[in-house]
Design an enzyme around this catalytic site. Sequence first.
Site, mmCIF file in Angstrom:
data_model
loop_
_atom_site.group_PDB
_atom_site.id
_atom_site.type_symbol
_atom_site.label_atom_id
_atom_site.label_comp_id
_atom_site.label_asym_id
_atom_site.label_seq_id
_atom_site.Cartn_x
_atom_site.Cartn_y
_atom_site.Cartn_z
ATOM 1 N N ARG A 1 -40.579 -3.577 5.247
ATOM 2 C CA ARG A 1 -41.166 -4.875 4.922
ATOM 3 C C ARG A 1 -41.241 -5.788 6.141
ATOM 4 O O ARG A 1 -42.200 -6.554 6.295
ATOM 5 C CB ARG A 1 -40.347 -5.562 3.819
ATOM 6 C CG ARG A 1 -40.573 -4.960 2.449
ATOM 7 C CD ARG A 1 -39.756 -5.661 1.378
ATOM 8 N NE ARG A 1 -40.125 -5.162 0.067
ATOM 9 C CZ ARG A 1 -41.096 -5.651 -0.690
ATOM 10 N NH1 ARG A 1 -41.801 -6.675 -0.248
ATOM 11 N NH2 ARG A 1 -41.363 -5.132 -1.865
ATOM 12 N N TYR B 1 -38.407 7.565 0.458
ATOM 13 C CA TYR B 1 -39.512 7.904 1.358
ATOM 14 C C TYR B 1 -39.156 7.416 2.761
ATOM 15 O O TYR B 1 -38.349 6.484 2.925
ATOM 16 C CB TYR B 1 -40.840 7.282 0.889
ATOM 17 C CG TYR B 1 -40.783 5.814 0.518
ATOM 18 C CD1 TYR B 1 -40.745 4.812 1.489
ATOM 19 C CD2 TYR B 1 -40.781 5.418 -0.820
ATOM 20 C CE1 TYR B 1 -40.716 3.468 1.145
ATOM 21 C CE2 TYR B 1 -40.748 4.082 -1.175
ATOM 22 C CZ TYR B 1 -40.718 3.102 -0.186
ATOM 23 O OH TYR B 1 -40.679 1.777 -0.528
ATOM 24 N N ASP C 1 -45.377 -13.304 -6.016
ATOM 25 C CA ASP C 1 -44.287 -13.311 -6.986
ATOM 26 C C ASP C 1 -44.128 -14.652 -7.690
ATOM 27 O O ASP C 1 -43.590 -14.709 -8.799
ATOM 28 C CB ASP C 1 -42.973 -12.945 -6.307
ATOM 29 C CG ASP C 1 -42.828 -11.447 -6.053
ATOM 30 O OD1 ASP C 1 -43.659 -10.681 -6.566
ATOM 31 O OD2 ASP C 1 -41.876 -11.063 -5.356
ATOM 32 N N GLU D 1 -42.295 -22.654 5.742
ATOM 33 C CA GLU D 1 -41.307 -21.636 5.386
ATOM 34 C C GLU D 1 -39.906 -22.224 5.533
ATOM 35 O O GLU D 1 -39.586 -22.836 6.553
ATOM 36 C CB GLU D 1 -41.465 -20.421 6.287
ATOM 37 C CG GLU D 1 -40.311 -19.425 6.294
ATOM 38 C CD GLU D 1 -39.935 -18.898 4.908
ATOM 39 O OE1 GLU D 1 -38.733 -18.766 4.640
ATOM 40 O OE2 GLU D 1 -40.855 -18.631 4.099
ATOM 41 N N GLN D 2 -39.067 -22.052 4.503
ATOM 42 C CA GLN D 2 -37.752 -22.678 4.522
ATOM 43 C C GLN D 2 -36.789 -22.043 5.521
ATOM 44 O O GLN D 2 -35.887 -22.707 6.032
ATOM 45 C CB GLN D 2 -37.145 -22.652 3.131
ATOM 46 C CG GLN D 2 -36.810 -21.286 2.598
ATOM 47 C CD GLN D 2 -36.137 -21.365 1.227
ATOM 48 O OE1 GLN D 2 -35.658 -22.429 0.822
ATOM 49 N NE2 GLN D 2 -36.107 -20.257 0.523
#
Length: 387
Positions: free
Chosen positions: A104, A210, A288, A29-30
Amino acid sequence: MIAIVGGGIGGLAAAAFLHRAGLPVTVYEQAGQLKEVGAGVVVAPNAARLLRRLGVMDELLSRCVRLEVGWEFRRWRDGTVLSAEDLESSCERLYGEHTYTAHRADLLEVIRRAVPDEAIRLGKRCVDVVTRADRPVLRFDDGEVAEADVVVGADGVHSAIRGALAPAVPAAYSGICAFRALVPAEQAPPFARRRAQTLWIGPGHHLVHYPISAGKFVNLVAFAPAGDYSVESWTATATVEEFLAEFDGWDARLVDLIRSAGTPGRWALLDRAPLPRWTYGTVTLLGDAAHPMFPFFAQGAAQAIEDAAVLARCLAVDPADPADALRRYEELRIPRTSRIQQVSHARSHVNHLPDGPQQRARDGALAKDDPLVANGWIYGYDPEAEL
């Protein structure tokens, strides 16, 4: 060894499922720390059942909100309810799981707990992947080189892995931009604090809200004409005044909700056609990086989690021939993710109709439709059972 480039929801889910299958994995992970920008995410039944299999659902339940109402469409000018779905009584009966909303960052954290700490390497920005003696080799910006048996590009919409594999295809201008913001629950009106996913639809615009974070915040995400705005970044921001200007003349309750938001994010939705191919030898794509989609069916994270489950199962079934396993993964996933990309794309037109005959016909159809049943092909799908 399986190398995953990208430590977002999709990359960590892949690492978790691979670890669960007993396969060695390293995540690169960068960023210097694992974090998830953005705010809310819908955890639909197709994602929830896989998170439960990972053993992380109980932890997520303490951080998320279980929806009672979903697909609650409201008219832009006065908030008239055009349709609403009783998720509390129907969702589990139909699909064996409820629908949840979460921040998230909370979803990322609970998935991370299913991955051994030693399998995650931070501050590692991948700049290229090449093949040497039939094995993929990753190159990082600090000069390090890492060889692997399999490489999974889970590095997002601007994927370096995809860029190294396939000819660059420029994204098309969609004409739509998105705003996102969080409102503290104590500042939000009661209608927005309900355990409901509400969609306000109107000419050229729509807004979804929401509750998330166990009800501590209300998540807003809104869509509007982009004009000449073309920045596709989740770290770009706007002002509350710019956000308000897009919804001038809408129901006063909605305007008050927007006014209570902190600094909103803003990003352009760029249009990308489904890729015909994800896999090159023993290098493949996920999430993605493989299938960026408009967020109008709230399936981006769910499809990345599905990818992760299928990828792990394919590699576990055929560990001696990873190239064949990755071809099988691609064959299983491309038709489904391409279909969701296409229906998400089409939804923008439906939501943004100007007032008139087409809008009235749409509103009448909403009153008759049962979206929970109509979208059963999304929510009822179980990739592990499919395999």
